[in-house]
Structures are given as C-alpha cells and as structure tokens.
Design a protein around this motif. Structure first.
Motif, PDB file in Angstrom:
ATOM      1  N   THR A   1       0.751  -1.523  -0.339  1.00 35.40           N
ATOM      2  CA  THR A   1       0.193  -0.195  -0.139  1.00 35.40           C
ATOM      3  C   THR A   1       0.668   1.614  -0.841  1.00 35.40           C
ATOM      4  O   THR A   1       0.617   2.420  -0.749  1.00 35.40           O
ATOM      5  CB  THR A   1      -0.926  -0.155   1.505  1.00 35.40           C
ATOM      6  OG1 THR A   1      -0.046   0.043   2.599  1.00 35.40           O
ATOM      7  CG2 THR A   1      -2.106  -0.999   1.277  1.00 35.40           C
TER       8      THR A   1
ATOM      9  N   VAL B   1      -4.440  -6.265  -4.205  1.00 36.09           N
ATOM     10  CA  VAL B   1      -5.381  -5.776  -3.461  1.00 36.09           C
ATOM     11  C   VAL B   1      -5.224  -4.570  -2.755  1.00 36.09           C
ATOM     12  O   VAL B   1      -5.623  -3.844  -2.375  1.00 36.09           O
ATOM     13  CB  VAL B   1      -5.831  -7.506  -2.190  1.00 36.09           C
ATOM     14  CG1 VAL B   1      -6.748  -6.684  -1.181  1.00 36.09           C
ATOM     15  CG2 VAL B   1      -6.284  -8.145  -3.256  1.00 36.09           C
TER      16      VAL B   1
ATOM     17  N   SER C   1      -7.085  -0.604  -2.609  1.00 38.15           N
ATOM     18  CA  SER C   1      -7.489  -0.298  -1.681  1.00 38.15           C
ATOM     19  C   SER C   1      -6.879   0.757  -1.484  1.00 38.15           C
ATOM     20  O   SER C   1      -7.559   1.565  -1.519  1.00 38.15           O
ATOM     21  CB  SER C   1      -6.647  -1.618  -0.536  1.00 38.15           C
ATOM     22  OG  SER C   1      -7.457  -2.328  -0.384  1.00 38.15           O
TER      23      SER C   1
ATOM     24  N   SER D   1      -3.929   4.307   4.130  1.00 36.34           N
ATOM     25  CA  SER D   1      -2.850   3.499   4.241  1.00 36.34           C
ATOM     26  C   SER D   1      -2.246   2.134   4.656  1.00 36.34           C
ATOM     27  O   SER D   1      -2.303   1.076   4.916  1.00 36.34           O
ATOM     28  CB  SER D   1      -2.420   3.250   2.898  1.00 36.34           C
ATOM     29  OG  SER D   1      -2.944   4.575   1.767  1.00 36.34           O
TER      30      SER D   1
ATOM     31  N   ILE E   1      -4.840   0.350   6.546  1.00 38.73           N
ATOM     32  CA  ILE E   1      -4.947  -1.252   6.290  1.00 38.73           C
ATOM     33  C   ILE E   1      -3.960  -1.918   5.978  1.00 38.73           C
ATOM     34  O   ILE E   1      -4.348  -3.439   6.760  1.00 38.73           O
ATOM     35  CB  ILE E   1      -5.916  -0.779   4.946  1.00 38.73           C
ATOM     36  CG1 ILE E   1      -6.991   0.170   5.003  1.00 38.73           C
ATOM     37  CG2 ILE E   1      -5.510  -1.909   3.671  1.00 38.73           C
ATOM     38  CD1 ILE E   1      -7.689   0.390   3.630  1.00 38.73           C
TER      39      ILE E   1
END
Length: 463
Positions: free
Chosen positions: A45, A181, A185, A216, A219
């Motif tokens: 991320t 993923v 995100s 970020s 997550i």
C-alpha cells in the motif's frame, strides 16, 4: 496438509530426520499460502502511494521536477543499500519474522512523514526549496530502509517454507494477488479523498495526501496481524536437513549464469512496472487531459485486471518451461500496450481504459513469473537465499531510482509528433521504455535454463 510452518518447534534440537525434507516437498494448503500473502500488504500500500503519487505530491508542494526526482532517488538509494545489508544479516542470523516486524514498524512510523509535510520546514519556519528537498529526502530514506528489511525478509521466507516448486510459485502468486488488493485499496482511498476534499491551496493538497497515507498504513497493519498469526518462523536449511553447512558465499552465486539472467529479467520487470506507475498520473492528466479522478480510476483498472490474472495463475501447475512461456506472453502484451500508450491521441483518451485492462494482465504475468524465477535460482541452496533476494532488489532499486531521476529531470521536454501532438517524457515513460524493457526481458528469458530439480506435482497450486 503439513508444512514447515505447522511443524511443532523443538527447543535446542536439530532435526535429523530425512522425513522433514519430504514434508517440505509436499504441496501447501490454502491457509499457509493466504497468510503468507498478507505479509507484504503494508509495503504494497505504501509502495503504491510512493510510486503513483510522490512526484505529483512534491511538485504540488512547490518543488521543481529535478528536486522531486532527488527526493525519490534518495529513497531508492537508501532502499538499495538496505537490501544488501539486510540480506547479509538475515543469512547470518536468520529470524525472518523479526526482521519483517522491525521493518514494518519503521515503515509505519516514517511513511506518514513522507506525505505529512516537511518537518524541518515547520521547525525552521521556512519553505526554502533546499530545506524542503532535504526534509523530504530524509523521510524518504528512513521509510525505504524499513521497506527494504520487510521486503527481503518476506521474499526470503518462500524458499524456507517449502521445497515444492509449484507451491513456491503459489506463494509468489498469492503475494502478487495481495499486492493487487493493496493497490486497489489505495486507489479506492485516493478516489474518495480526491472527490470529497478540495485542493485549492497547498494546505488542502497536503491534507489530501496525509489522509491517503494514514488510511493506507491502517489497512496494511490490519493485514500484518493476519500474517503474524498465520505464519510461523520458517526453519533454516540446517534445521530442516540436519546439516551444519557453511553459509553460501557471494562468489557461489556470481559464478552462476542463471543469476545474471534472472537479475536482468527481474530488474527489467521492475523498471516496467515502477516507471510506468510513477508517470501514469502525469500521463492521464497532462497528456490525455482526462478528469482528475482518472489518476485513481485508471490505476485501479490495471490492478483489478492484475488481481484476476494472479488468482488464475495460482490454479496452474508450474515448471521452468511454463515460467518462460508466461513471462514471454506478458512481455509481448506490454510491447503492444507500450506502442498504444505512446501513440494514443488526446481525443481518443477513452481507449486508455481498455489499455489498462491489458496492462494489468501483462503486469501480473511478468511479475509472478519473474519472482518465481528467483525461487528457481535459489533452489535448495537456502543458506544464501536472502543474499540473492537482497542483491537483486539492490539492482532493482538503483536502476529504478536512476531511471526515475533522469526522466523526472527532463519531464518538461517534448518532441513534435503528428497525431498525438508530442512525444513527451511522460509518454516515453509510460509507453516506450516499458515496451523496450519487455522486449529485452523476452529475449533474455528465451536463453534461460529453468529446469527444476523436482518434477512438477500433479496437484493445482492451491490443492
């Protein structure tokens, strides 16, 4: 299904049973693969934010293209050298999860400062470009040191978790799926932030990216919890085979032709993905003049496509020939997409959404297979696996850092061209350079000998 991560730990006892090697050769179950795949989510991320928005953010903050390029280069250089040192220390002392945890902690603490404004500027009360460049470069370097420790430890675990070549590709493919993923995100967060908040002033822009960075990190940390719970510390080569081998020296790898072939392919693969990703936002906004939301929507389409392909790749049986075949297929797709993005006229910008689907497919094919080639290179020589991953990452970081520095420094340069108006540096970064790298990668891959020491299993990847 039993694997090394599920085997009970035995204190101060070296396992001298040949049955353990057979356990490692068995295919992994779904849970070990899925839990391993989540371990790079925080890195992914933050990396997506780094490569997609750092240059845009810094130029919005008032830095010139060359100053923004200096900040990114400082981070890439720190990352490159950190991978070498981290790999060497991991080969000496092991404990991959401890290195992973330490690196993740450093990433969590430092990343918010990269997009959180210039701390030295606030302390000194100045917006001097020199102070801004130094401040952002320092934060970028610290962040990348932690990022490197996490990356090398996570990649090195693959070869210690299993000796099964198909399961090794499964781990790499699952890791790539979670990379998708993570990127999706990020772009979902960015899409919402760019729509909900205004960006009229420099403070507004800083607030936008600060929110993106904080969410970020949150997550990524949630997925790290799954990784630490579901993945146990893998055993070293000595523990598995009951041997007291001397650690594999660097010279051993430098004598292997395959080492240089894999290095070239891996670096070219990273150049394709990182350079195109770094200039994609500039391309859709400045060159194609698409809506502001497209700098989140176009990358999102790319990663949705990549995610689907990564899932499909997990269900296949793998050997050296298939790795070469699928990498070549991805390279050819990128050559076609590179030509398309280079020549795409502004009045046909909607075609970029279709190209994004194919780019995503190509990215998944080349990334999964390039990483899996590293596992083939390491084979069962586990005592030096961290050096292999660290040294290849070092080459990747230095090559990408220098390429991005040069391209960003000349970003305002244009060349006249008929239907699309101009050949900007941005167009070359998104189209021409990835296409050339893909062509070179296909050529080098065709010369490889990727015959594995074990026959591929009849079970699918996630059996």
């Amino acid at each position: 299904m039993i694997n090394v991560c599920d085997a009970p730990e035995k204190s101060n006892t070296v396992v001298n049973d040949a049955g353990d090697a057979e356990i490692l050769a068995e295919p992994l179950g779904r849970w070990p693969i899925l839990s391993y795949g989540t371990g790079h989510m925080l890195n992914d991320t933050t990396s997506a934010c780094w490569f997609t928005y750092l240059l845009v953010f810094l130029t919005d903050m008032g830095l010139s293209p060359s100053e923004a390029a200096t900040v990114m280069l400082s981070g890439q250089i720190a990352d490159g050298f950190a991978t070498i040192f981290a790999g060497e220390l991991m080969d000496r002392f092991g404990r991959f999860k401890r290195w992973h945890g330490a690196g993740s902690a450093l990433v969590t603490v430092s990343f918010s400062s990269v997009f959180g404004g210039c701390s030295p500027c606030k302390i000194l009360g100045t917006d001097s470009p020199i102070v801004q460049t130094i401040g952002y470069s320092t934060s970028a370097a610290i962040f990348n040191v932690g990022w490197a420790a996490t990356q090398v430890s996570h990649m090195s675990m693959v070869n210690c978790i299993t000796l099964n070549p198909t399961s090794r590709v499964a781990l790499a493919s699952c890791r790539n799926a979670f990379t998708m993923v993570a990127n999706l995100s990020l772009y979902a967060i960015a899409f919402v932030v760019f729509h909900v908040t205004a960006s009229r002033t420099k403070a507004d822009v800083e607030t936008q990216y600060m929110w993106i960075a904080y969410v970020s990190i949150f997550i990524g940390c949630c997925f790290l919890g799954v990784f630490y719970i579901g993945t146990k510390e893998p055993r070293s080569n000595q523990e598995v085979e009951g041997r007291s081998d001397v650690r594999v020296s660097w010279a051993y790898w430098f004598k292997k032709v395959l080492y240089y072939q894999v290095a070239v392919v891996y670096v070219l693969t990273r150049l394709i993905t990182n350079v195109s990703q770094s200039f994609l936002a500039f391309y859709v906004i400045d060159d194609l003049q698409m809506s502001p939301s497209s700098k989140a929507l176009v990358p999102a389409i790319i990663y949705i496509s990549s995610f689907i392909i990564s899932i499909l790749l997990q269900e296949m049986k793998w050997n050296g020939h298939r790795l070469k075949l699928f990498f070549s297929a991805g390279g050819i797709l990128w050559i076609c997409c590179g030509a398309g993005t280079l020549l795409l006229p502004r009045n046909m910008s909607a075609i970029m959404y279709l190209l994004s689907i194919v780019i995503g497919m190509a990215n998944a094919l080349i990334m999964v297979t390039a990483i899996s080639m590293q596992s083939v290179l390491v084979g069962e020589d586990l005592n030096g696996c961290a050096f292999v991953y660290g040294s290849l990452s070092f080459m990747d970081k230095m090559a990408c850092g220098l390429a991005l520095y040069i391209l960003e420094s000349y970003q305002n340069t244009t060349w006249s061209l008929g239907i699309c108006g101009c050949f900007t540096v941005t167009r070359n970064a998104v189209g021409f350079i990835p296409a050339v790298c893909a062509a070179l990668g296909v050529i080098v891959t065709s010369t490889m000998d990727l015959n594995t020491t074990r026959k591929p299993l009849s079970q699918p990847l996630l059996a």
